[in-house]
Design a protein around this motif. Structure first.
Motif, PDB file in Angstrom:
ATOM      1  N   GLY A  86       0.761  -1.241   0.000  1.00 14.22           N
ATOM      2  CA  GLY A  86       0.000   0.000   0.000  1.00 14.22           C
ATOM      3  C   GLY A  86       0.791   1.291   0.000  1.00 14.22           C
ATOM      4  O   GLY A  86       0.199   2.375  -0.044  1.00 14.22           O
ATOM      5  N   CYS A  87       2.112   1.228   0.065  1.00  8.48           N
ATOM      6  CA  CYS A  87       2.919   2.443  -0.020  1.00  8.48           C
ATOM      7  C   CYS A  87       2.694   3.106  -1.384  1.00  8.48           C
ATOM      8  O   CYS A  87       2.596   2.430  -2.399  1.00  8.48           O
ATOM      9  N   ARG A  88       2.649   4.440  -1.393  1.00  5.08           N
ATOM     10  CA  ARG A  88       2.366   5.153  -2.638  1.00  5.08           C
ATOM     11  C   ARG A  88       3.599   5.778  -3.289  1.00  5.08           C
ATOM     12  O   ARG A  88       3.543   6.199  -4.442  1.00  5.08           O
ATOM     13  N   LEU A  89       4.715   5.841  -2.544  1.00  4.79           N
ATOM     14  CA  LEU A  89       5.950   6.376  -3.090  1.00  4.79           C
ATOM     15  C   LEU A  89       7.097   5.937  -2.201  1.00  4.79           C
ATOM     16  O   LEU A  89       7.010   6.032  -0.971  1.00  4.79           O
ATOM     17  N   GLY A  90       8.167   5.426  -2.826  1.00  7.76           N
ATOM     18  CA  GLY A  90       9.319   4.996  -2.049  1.00  7.76           C
ATOM     19  C   GLY A  90      10.613   5.414  -2.709  1.00  7.76           C
ATOM     20  O   GLY A  90      10.731   5.405  -3.940  1.00  7.76           O
ATOM     21  N   TRP A  91      11.577   5.798  -1.875  1.00  6.81           N
ATOM     22  CA  TRP A  91      12.907   6.135  -2.362  1.00  6.81           C
ATOM     23  C   TRP A  91      13.912   5.173  -1.737  1.00  6.81           C
ATOM     24  O   TRP A  91      13.940   5.007  -0.506  1.00  6.81           O
ATOM     25  N   LEU A  92      14.732   4.561  -2.564  1.00  3.20           N
ATOM     26  CA  LEU A  92      15.856   3.761  -2.106  1.00  3.20           C
ATOM     27  C   LEU A  92      17.120   4.501  -2.516  1.00  3.20           C
ATOM     28  O   LEU A  92      17.385   4.672  -3.710  1.00  3.20           O
ATOM     29  N   ILE A  93      17.889   4.957  -1.532  1.00  2.01           N
ATOM     30  CA  ILE A  93      19.024   5.830  -1.805  1.00  2.01           C
ATOM     31  C   ILE A  93      20.321   5.134  -1.401  1.00  2.01           C
ATOM     32  O   ILE A  93      20.451   4.643  -0.272  1.00  2.01           O
ATOM     33  N   ASP A  94      21.261   5.108  -2.327  1.00  5.34           N
ATOM     34  CA  ASP A  94      22.565   4.494  -2.090  1.00  5.34           C
ATOM     35  C   ASP A  94      23.650   5.574  -2.181  1.00  5.34           C
ATOM     36  O   ASP A  94      24.055   5.961  -3.278  1.00  5.34           O
ATOM     37  N   PRO A  95      24.106   6.090  -1.032  1.00  4.88           N
ATOM     38  CA  PRO A  95      25.129   7.149  -1.067  1.00  4.88           C
ATOM     39  C   PRO A  95      26.443   6.689  -1.689  1.00  4.88           C
ATOM     40  O   PRO A  95      27.167   7.507  -2.271  1.00  4.88           O
ATOM     41  N   LYS A  96      26.758   5.402  -1.574  1.00  3.77           N
ATOM     42  CA  LYS A  96      28.035   4.907  -2.090  1.00  3.77           C
ATOM     43  C   LYS A  96      28.139   5.110  -3.598  1.00  3.77           C
ATOM     44  O   LYS A  96      29.186   5.488  -4.124  1.00  3.77           O
ATOM     45  N   THR A  97      27.040   4.866  -4.313  1.00  7.09           N
ATOM     46  CA  THR A  97      27.033   5.020  -5.771  1.00  7.09           C
ATOM     47  C   THR A  97      26.328   6.304  -6.213  1.00  7.09           C
ATOM     48  O   THR A  97      26.182   6.535  -7.410  1.00  7.09           O
ATOM     49  N   GLU A  98      25.875   7.109  -5.238  1.00  3.94           N
ATOM     50  CA  GLU A  98      25.107   8.326  -5.519  1.00  3.94           C
ATOM     51  C   GLU A  98      23.951   8.012  -6.477  1.00  3.94           C
ATOM     52  O   GLU A  98      23.755   8.679  -7.502  1.00  3.94           O
ATOM     53  N   THR A  99      23.175   7.002  -6.093  1.00  4.72           N
ATOM     54  CA  THR A  99      22.027   6.578  -6.903  1.00  4.72           C
ATOM     55  C   THR A  99      20.778   6.567  -6.041  1.00  4.72           C
ATOM     56  O   THR A  99      20.807   6.122  -4.892  1.00  4.72           O
ATOM     57  N   ALA A 100      19.689   7.063  -6.611  1.00  2.00           N
ATOM     58  CA  ALA A 100      18.387   6.982  -5.955  1.00  2.00           C
ATOM     59  C   ALA A 100      17.428   6.255  -6.889  1.00  2.00           C
ATOM     60  O   ALA A 100      17.425   6.506  -8.101  1.00  2.00           O
ATOM     61  N   ARG A 101      16.645   5.361  -6.325  1.00  5.02           N
ATOM     62  CA  ARG A 101      15.616   4.659  -7.089  1.00  5.02           C
ATOM     63  C   ARG A 101      14.262   5.058  -6.546  1.00  5.02           C
ATOM     64  O   ARG A 101      14.023   4.965  -5.343  1.00  5.02           O
ATOM     65  N   VAL A 102      13.390   5.507  -7.444  1.00  3.94           N
ATOM     66  CA  VAL A 102      12.060   5.967  -7.065  1.00  3.94           C
ATOM     67  C   VAL A 102      11.059   4.882  -7.438  1.00  3.94           C
ATOM     68  O   VAL A 102      10.925   4.517  -8.612  1.00  3.94           O
ATOM     69  N   TYR A 103      10.364   4.362  -6.432  1.00  2.00           N
ATOM     70  CA  TYR A 103       9.401   3.273  -6.608  1.00  2.00           C
ATOM     71  C   TYR A 103       7.980   3.819  -6.561  1.00  2.00           C
ATOM     72  O   TYR A 103       7.637   4.611  -5.680  1.00  2.00           O
ATOM     73  N   ARG A 104       7.170   3.357  -7.524  1.00  2.00           N
ATOM     74  CA  ARG A 104       5.781   3.804  -7.599  1.00  2.00           C
ATOM     75  C   ARG A 104       4.844   2.599  -7.671  1.00  2.00           C
ATOM     76  O   ARG A 104       5.252   1.506  -8.103  1.00  2.00           O
ATOM     77  N   PRO A 105       3.573   2.771  -7.269  1.00  2.29           N
ATOM     78  CA  PRO A 105       2.628   1.645  -7.220  1.00  2.29           C
ATOM     79  C   PRO A 105       2.383   0.954  -8.559  1.00  2.29           C
ATOM     80  O   PRO A 105       1.965  -0.212  -8.583  1.00  2.29           O
ATOM     81  N   ASP A 106       2.625   1.634  -9.666  1.00  2.00           N
ATOM     82  CA  ASP A 106       2.409   1.002 -10.973  1.00  2.00           C
ATOM     83  C   ASP A 106       3.521   0.019 -11.338  1.00  2.00           C
ATOM     84  O   ASP A 106       3.510  -0.579 -12.420  1.00  2.00           O
ATOM     85  N   GLY A 107       4.491  -0.146 -10.432  1.00  2.29           N
ATOM     86  CA  GLY A 107       5.577  -1.080 -10.671  1.00  2.29           C
ATOM     87  C   GLY A 107       6.805  -0.451 -11.304  1.00  2.29           C
ATOM     88  O   GLY A 107       7.842  -1.107 -11.440  1.00  2.29           O
ATOM     89  N   SER A 108       6.706   0.806 -11.690  1.00  2.00           N
ATOM     90  CA  SER A 108       7.850   1.462 -12.323  1.00  2.00           C
ATOM     91  C   SER A 108       8.902   1.833 -11.290  1.00  2.00           C
ATOM     92  O   SER A 108       8.585   2.134 -10.129  1.00  2.00           O
ATOM     93  N   VAL A 109      10.150   1.787 -11.702  1.00  2.00           N
ATOM     94  CA  VAL A 109      11.271   2.200 -10.861  1.00  2.00           C
ATOM     95  C   VAL A 109      12.128   3.162 -11.674  1.00  2.00           C
ATOM     96  O   VAL A 109      12.687   2.790 -12.702  1.00  2.00           O
ATOM     97  N   GLN A 110      12.200   4.386 -11.226  1.00  2.00           N
ATOM     98  CA  GLN A 110      13.014   5.405 -11.902  1.00  2.00           C
ATOM     99  C   GLN A 110      14.365   5.488 -11.224  1.00  2.00           C
ATOM    100  O   GLN A 110      14.452   5.655 -10.000  1.00  2.00           O
ATOM    101  N   VAL A 111      15.440   5.349 -11.999  1.00  2.22           N
ATOM    102  CA  VAL A 111      16.793   5.438 -11.458  1.00  2.22           C
ATOM    103  C   VAL A 111      17.314   6.855 -11.662  1.00  2.22           C
ATOM    104  O   VAL A 111      17.346   7.359 -12.787  1.00  2.22           O
ATOM    105  N   VAL A 112      17.689   7.498 -10.570  1.00  2.00           N
ATOM    106  CA  VAL A 112      18.230   8.858 -10.609  1.00  2.00           C
ATOM    107  C   VAL A 112      19.704   8.762 -10.241  1.00  2.00           C
ATOM    108  O   VAL A 112      20.053   8.425  -9.106  1.00  2.00           O
ATOM    109  N   GLN A 113      20.564   9.036 -11.205  1.00  3.08           N
ATOM    110  CA  GLN A 113      22.002   8.896 -10.992  1.00  3.08           C
ATOM    111  C   GLN A 113      22.637  10.253 -10.708  1.00  3.08           C
ATOM    112  O   GLN A 113      22.483  11.186 -11.486  1.00  3.08           O
ATOM    113  N   GLY A 114      23.319  10.345  -9.568  1.00  7.36           N
ATOM    114  CA  GLY A 114      24.025  11.573  -9.229  1.00  7.36           C
ATOM    115  C   GLY A 114      23.328  12.367  -8.145  1.00  7.36           C
ATOM    116  O   GLY A 114      22.110  12.587  -8.204  1.00  7.36           O
TER     117      GLY A 114
END
Length: 199
Positions: free
Chosen positions: A149-177
């Motif tokens: 039931g979560c509507r928005l999630g961020w998984l952040i990896d400082p080591k690689t300076e990468t953030a992944r944005v998770y949405r309920p539709d199953g999409s995952v957006q990778v934000v580099q930097g």
């Protein structure tokens, strides 16, 4: 109970005939062991989480501070830190590094439900990876949040300076930097977080 150490945290393996703890039993077990932080898988397996180091704690504080400031101005919900356990619909108990719950969902809980591990999945979660975290396990946890039931999630990896944005539709957006800014989108209207604060 036997304890196995894997990927920087311990898993308490239960005997075959062991009855999983109820939500109340697990809550009081955690209160009786305040020197440890626990999570629980949907099958009842208890995970002993490691303490964070100084860099991770500092980054968590930056995330919580910005979200709290935004929330104070909008009054749309409530912000929770990594010491809060939530009982997800699948029975797992998780403690995101940052969590936010819409006021409408929080306000319908009883006083007892608020005092213990709230029986709900946050609307927004952040997991900030530390040195010992497994990316595969972190990604599994993010999918679990969205499945519950979560509507928005961020998984952040400082080591690689990468953030992944998770949405309920199953999409995952990778934000580099970490020169990028993450948006709270329609879940947290107007909220933005400058990833440079995590450097």
């Amino acid at each position: 109970m036997n304890m196995l150490l894997t990927n920087g945290f311990s898993i308490l393996k239960m005997p075959r005939d062991f009855r999983p703890m109820t939500d109340d039993e697990f809550f009081y077990y955690c209160q009786e062991n305040p020197d440890h932080k626990f999570e629980r898988d949907a099958d009842g397996t208890i995970i002993v989480m490691g303490q964070t180091g100084g860099e991770t704690g500092k980054r968590n504080s930056e995330l919580n501070a910005d979200l709290t400031i935004w929330n104070r101005s909008t009054r749309l919900g409530f912000v929770f830190d990594s010491s809060t356990g939530f009982v997800l619909p699948n029975g797992a108990v998780r403690s995101p590094d940052v969590a936010w719950v819409l006021a409408d969902y929080w306000n319908v809980l009883s006083a007892d439900e608020r005092r213990k591990f709230p029986p709900l999945c946050p609307d927004f979660v952040v997991e900030l990876m530390s040195e010992s975290d497994s990316r595969r396990l972190a990604e599994d946890k993010m999918r679990e949040y969205l499945d519950n039931g979560c509507r928005l999630g961020w998984l952040i990896d400082p080591k690689t300076e990468t953030a992944r944005v998770y949405r309920p539709d199953g999409s995952v957006q990778v934000v580099q930097g970490f020169d990028n800014i993450l948006s709270g989108e329609e879940v947290l209207p107007g909220f933005q977080f400058n990833l440079a604060l995590l450097r």
